[in-house]
Design an enzyme around this catalytic site. Structure first.
Site, short mmCIF file in Angstrom:
data_model
loop_
_atom_site.label_atom_id
_atom_site.label_comp_id
_atom_site.label_asym_id
_atom_site.label_seq_id
_atom_site.Cartn_x
_atom_site.Cartn_y
_atom_site.Cartn_z
N GLU A 167 0.64 -1.20 -0.07
CA GLU A 167 -0.04 -0.24 0.00
C GLU A 167 0.74 1.26 -0.05
OE1 GLU A 167 -2.91 -0.26 3.00
OE2 GLU A 167 -3.98 -1.89 1.90
N GLU A 353 -6.44 -8.08 -0.26
CA GLU A 353 -6.68 -7.80 1.08
C GLU A 353 -8.39 -7.50 0.58
OE1 GLU A 353 -5.18 -4.85 3.64
OE2 GLU A 353 -3.00 -5.73 3.39
#
Ligand code: GCO
Length: 442
Positions: A167, A353
């Site tokens: 991320e 995710e």
């Protein structure tokens, strides 16, 4: 009810994800201090000033946790290695206990028939490197490449996949512009540099891993649908600017070697000199792209005179999780389709995710979490939609295997399929764990 494995293509993989600092117990096993320890020790940053010192004590309970993964029937496990556990000072002498731990983790997965999917950085920067400017300092790309070499020389021969950085938006924007994560800065110049250096570090680490002969290398971006809060031109523009910052900047840099104009409008003047020359490194070929998706956000224009990006977040009307995040499954197929169409074409896409936080979930046997089962079912349905439209989605990872340290929110939000009692550290599978097990086993 969750869709069954047989409702997906036969090579589709199911996994669970965790990260080092959120579960291992960072005060143990010879790991060095990280900027998350410093951030959490600063009043007002983290709920209850909680940190990852003990977390789930996964360091000492790894076998039990790997048995749970196997029991659920997962094909693959996405974990991260901690830079400060491998190199306590960030550079220099490795911590033998740390290397041994990841070695045993990888072997433990393989013994159980589970594919190890490694991430090299899930946010715990060694404090000595933070002292040198952390992600603001261009040298971080070399420090990160050296760390990659150390850890992957040890486990790279046996991992199934690897991605350098989890991320980039959180590493750079959330942590240097919003100040919500370590190092807690609110500084536009630091932000611009961090956003660029995080991609440069990705490229350098990817080169190192190729040099070691590793395959199946990827990149993991998080995306949040940015929608206009109302049907006005100014709200639409605000959403477009946030979409560029959050959802397009990093994937565009990684795959096209350029940054969106809406972001350069604000950050262009703050990027390091010669940034355009780094794209040869940044656009190293990758073998897959990972998408972390949870929610959407609504945006409107900030009051006149506000500096770039001149947007405000507006509370949305949909049902929310314990993170106060709207539940918006349609956003998942939106991004899967967008990634293929605009950026990666035939490259395999993994949902690396997706999941939801609840709060207590302390009743029933197994512990009852119907909201999580419904959340997972609705998002898996969107994955199926994307697959049926020809998007090459090859796998889906639930966040998370265990309740864990939810960063600035401490231990209250519980994302796990498995409840962790924060006093005894005992594990208790929730109903969602049983639902996954049923969906994955024939
Ligand atoms: C994330 C992180 C996790 C978070 C999860 C919920 O990648 O954002 O990987 O660390 O815990 O997303 O906020």
């Amino acid at each position: 009810m969750l869709p069954h494995r047989s409702d997906f293509p036969s090579d589709f993989l199911f996994g669970a994800a965790t990260s080092a600092y959120q579960i291992e117990g960072h005060a143990q096993g010879g790991a060095g201090r990280t900027h998350w320890d410093d951030f959490a020790a600063t009043p007002g940053n983290v709920a209850g000033a909680e940190n990852g010192s003990i977390a789930c004590d996964h360091l000492n309970r790894m076998d039990e946790d790997l048995d749970l993964l196997k029991d659920a029937g997962f094909d693959v496990y996405r974990f991260s290695t901690s830079w400060a556990r491998v190199l306590p000072e960030g550079r220099g002498t490795p911590n033998a206990q740390g290397l041994d731990f990841y070695d045993r983790l990888v072997d433990g997965l393989l013994e159980r028939g589970i594919k190890p999917a490694a991430t090299l950085y899930h946010w715990e920067l060694p404090s000595p490197l933070s002292d040198l400017g952390g992600w603001r300092n261009r040298d971080i790309a070399s420090w990160f490449a050296d760390y990659t070499e150390v850890i992957m020389s040890r486990i790279g021969d046996r991992v199934w996949s690897a991605a350098p950085i989890n991320e980039p938006w959180c590493v750079a924007w959330l942590s240097h512009f919003e100040g919500a994560h370590a190092p807690g800065l609110r500084d536009i110049r630091a932000t611009a540099r961090a956003m660029h250096h995080v991609l440069l570090a990705h490229g350098r680490a990817t080169q190192v891993m190729r040099g070691l002969g590793m395959t199946n290398l990827g990149a993991v971006c998080n995306m949040e649908l940015a929608a206009p809060a109302q049907e006005t031109e100014t709200a639409r523009h605000a959403a477009q600017v946030q979409d560029a910052i959050y959802n397009r900047f990093f994937i565009s840099g990684l795959t096209k070697g350029c940054y969106p104009d809406e972001v350069l409008d604000g950050l262009g003047a703050h990027l390091p000199d010669g940034w355009q020359d780094d794209f040869d490194t940044i656009t190293q070929p990758i073998d897959w792209i990972g998408l972390n998706y949870y929610t959407r956000k609504l945006y409107d224009a900030a009051p006149a005179g506000a500096p770039w990006p001149a947007t405000v977040e507006v509370e949305g009307p949909l049902p929310k999780t314990a993170m106060n995040w709207e539940i918006y499954p349609e956003g998942l197929s939106h991004f899967l389709t967008m990634i293929q169409r605009d950026y990666t074409g035939d490259l395999p896409i993994y949902v690396t995710e997706n999941g939801m936080a609840g709060l207590s979930e302390l009743t029933g046997d197994p512990l009852s979490d119907p909201d999580r089962i419904a959340y997972l079912a609705a998002h898996l349905e969107q994955v199926q939609n994307a697959v049926s439209q020809g998007v090459p989605v090859k796998g889906y990872f639930t966040w998370s295997l265990l309740d864990n340290y939810e960063w600035a929110l401490g231990y209250a939000p519980r994302f796990g399929l498995i409840h962790v009692d924060w006093t005894s550290l005992n594990r208790y599978p929730k109903a969602s764990f049983s639902a996954i097990k049923e969906a994955l086993n024939s």
